[in-house]
Design a protein around this motif. Structure first.
Motif, PDB file in Angstrom:
ATOM      1  N   LYS A 136     -18.236 113.790  -0.549  1.00 46.22           N
ATOM      2  CA  LYS A 136     -18.658 113.289   0.752  1.00 46.22           C
ATOM      3  C   LYS A 136     -18.461 111.777   0.798  1.00 46.22           C
ATOM      4  O   LYS A 136     -18.621 111.091  -0.195  1.00 46.22           O
ATOM      5  CB  LYS A 136     -20.132 113.602   0.986  1.00 46.22           C
ATOM      6  CG  LYS A 136     -20.453 115.055   0.877  1.00 46.22           C
ATOM      7  CD  LYS A 136     -20.476 115.652   2.221  1.00 46.22           C
ATOM      8  CE  LYS A 136     -20.972 117.082   2.090  1.00 46.22           C
ATOM      9  NZ  LYS A 136     -20.554 117.906   3.099  1.00 46.22           N
ATOM     10  N   SER A 187     -13.760 117.406  -1.488  1.00 47.49           N
ATOM     11  CA  SER A 187     -14.839 117.787  -2.381  1.00 47.49           C
ATOM     12  C   SER A 187     -15.953 116.754  -2.432  1.00 47.49           C
ATOM     13  O   SER A 187     -17.096 117.080  -2.688  1.00 47.49           O
ATOM     14  CB  SER A 187     -14.310 118.045  -3.790  1.00 47.49           C
ATOM     15  OG  SER A 187     -13.686 116.883  -4.278  1.00 47.49           O
ATOM     16  N   GLU A 222     -15.275 121.641   0.192  1.00 42.14           N
ATOM     17  CA  GLU A 222     -16.067 122.151   1.305  1.00 42.14           C
ATOM     18  C   GLU A 222     -15.185 122.948   2.257  1.00 42.14           C
ATOM     19  O   GLU A 222     -14.100 122.506   2.620  1.00 42.14           O
ATOM     20  CB  GLU A 222     -16.725 121.002   2.056  1.00 42.14           C
ATOM     21  CG  GLU A 222     -17.606 121.475   3.183  1.00 42.14           C
ATOM     22  CD  GLU A 222     -18.230 120.328   3.931  1.00 42.14           C
ATOM     23  OE1 GLU A 222     -19.455 120.179   3.818  1.00 42.14           O
ATOM     24  OE2 GLU A 222     -17.505 119.587   4.608  1.00 42.14           O
ATOM     25  N   ASP A 236     -17.653 131.365  -3.251  1.00 40.85           N
ATOM     26  CA  ASP A 236     -18.213 130.016  -3.319  1.00 40.85           C
ATOM     27  C   ASP A 236     -18.354 129.581  -4.768  1.00 40.85           C
ATOM     28  O   ASP A 236     -18.040 130.330  -5.697  1.00 40.85           O
ATOM     29  CB  ASP A 236     -19.529 129.912  -2.555  1.00 40.85           C
ATOM     30  CG  ASP A 236     -20.675 130.649  -3.208  1.00 40.85           C
ATOM     31  OD1 ASP A 236     -20.479 131.298  -4.246  1.00 40.85           O
ATOM     32  OD2 ASP A 236     -21.796 130.565  -2.674  1.00 40.85           O
ATOM     33  N   VAL A 261     -20.620 127.212   6.376  1.00 43.08           N
ATOM     34  CA  VAL A 261     -20.224 126.093   5.529  1.00 43.08           C
ATOM     35  C   VAL A 261     -20.625 126.412   4.092  1.00 43.08           C
ATOM     36  O   VAL A 261     -21.761 126.802   3.841  1.00 43.08           O
ATOM     37  CB  VAL A 261     -20.905 124.775   5.970  1.00 43.08           C
ATOM     38  CG1 VAL A 261     -20.475 123.627   5.080  1.00 43.08           C
ATOM     39  CG2 VAL A 261     -20.609 124.485   7.418  1.00 43.08           C
ATOM     40  N   ARG A 316     -15.344 125.090   5.967  1.00 43.38           N
ATOM     41  CA  ARG A 316     -16.089 125.401   7.193  1.00 43.38           C
ATOM     42  C   ARG A 316     -15.319 126.468   7.951  1.00 43.38           C
ATOM     43  O   ARG A 316     -14.122 126.321   8.197  1.00 43.38           O
ATOM     44  CB  ARG A 316     -16.220 124.173   8.084  1.00 43.38           C
ATOM     45  CG  ARG A 316     -17.061 123.090   7.503  1.00 43.38           C
ATOM     46  CD  ARG A 316     -17.090 121.876   8.433  1.00 43.38           C
ATOM     47  NE  ARG A 316     -17.920 120.846   7.885  1.00 43.38           N
ATOM     48  CZ  ARG A 316     -19.206 120.693   8.186  1.00 43.38           C
ATOM     49  NH1 ARG A 316     -19.767 121.512   9.033  1.00 43.38           N
ATOM     50  NH2 ARG A 316     -19.903 119.736   7.625  1.00 43.38           N
ATOM     51  N   GLU A 354     -19.428 125.485  -0.355  1.00 39.84           N
ATOM     52  CA  GLU A 354     -18.609 124.800  -1.355  1.00 39.84           C
ATOM     53  C   GLU A 354     -17.849 125.849  -2.163  1.00 39.84           C
ATOM     54  O   GLU A 354     -18.431 126.840  -2.594  1.00 39.84           O
ATOM     55  CB  GLU A 354     -19.484 123.968  -2.292  1.00 39.84           C
ATOM     56  CG  GLU A 354     -20.140 122.784  -1.636  1.00 39.84           C
ATOM     57  CD  GLU A 354     -19.173 121.660  -1.309  1.00 39.84           C
ATOM     58  OE1 GLU A 354     -18.201 121.472  -2.056  1.00 39.84           O
ATOM     59  OE2 GLU A 354     -19.401 120.991  -0.298  1.00 39.84           O
TER      60      GLU A 354
END
Length: 73
Positions: free
Chosen positions: A66, A64, A2, A43, A15, A4, A17
């Protein structure tokens, strides 16, 4: 992974990936800031993100996966 990106004078952050590693993203950010050029990242779906280096507020390179929340973790 991820990523940001905070842009100056914009309330929302970008945001997305990325399939690139943390070292590759950090190197791209550093190179664009040194040259004053456009930061170009891709991305995980193959789309390119272009941000002028002069308006970068911050770049946060995250993990990667959460973290889970709650008792079931």
């Amino acid at each position: 992974m991820e990523v940001r990106i905070g842009v100056q004078n914009v309330a929302r952050e970008v945001v997305f990936e990325s399939s690139e590693g943390a070292a590759e993203v950090a190197a791209a950010v550093s190179a664009s800031l040194e040259k004053g050029a456009v930061l170009t990242l891709t991305d995980d779906k193959g789309r390119q993100l272009l941000v002028p280096a002069s308006v970068l507020g911050y770049v946060q390179i995250g993990e990667s996966e959460k973290r889970g929340v709650g008792f079931g973790v």
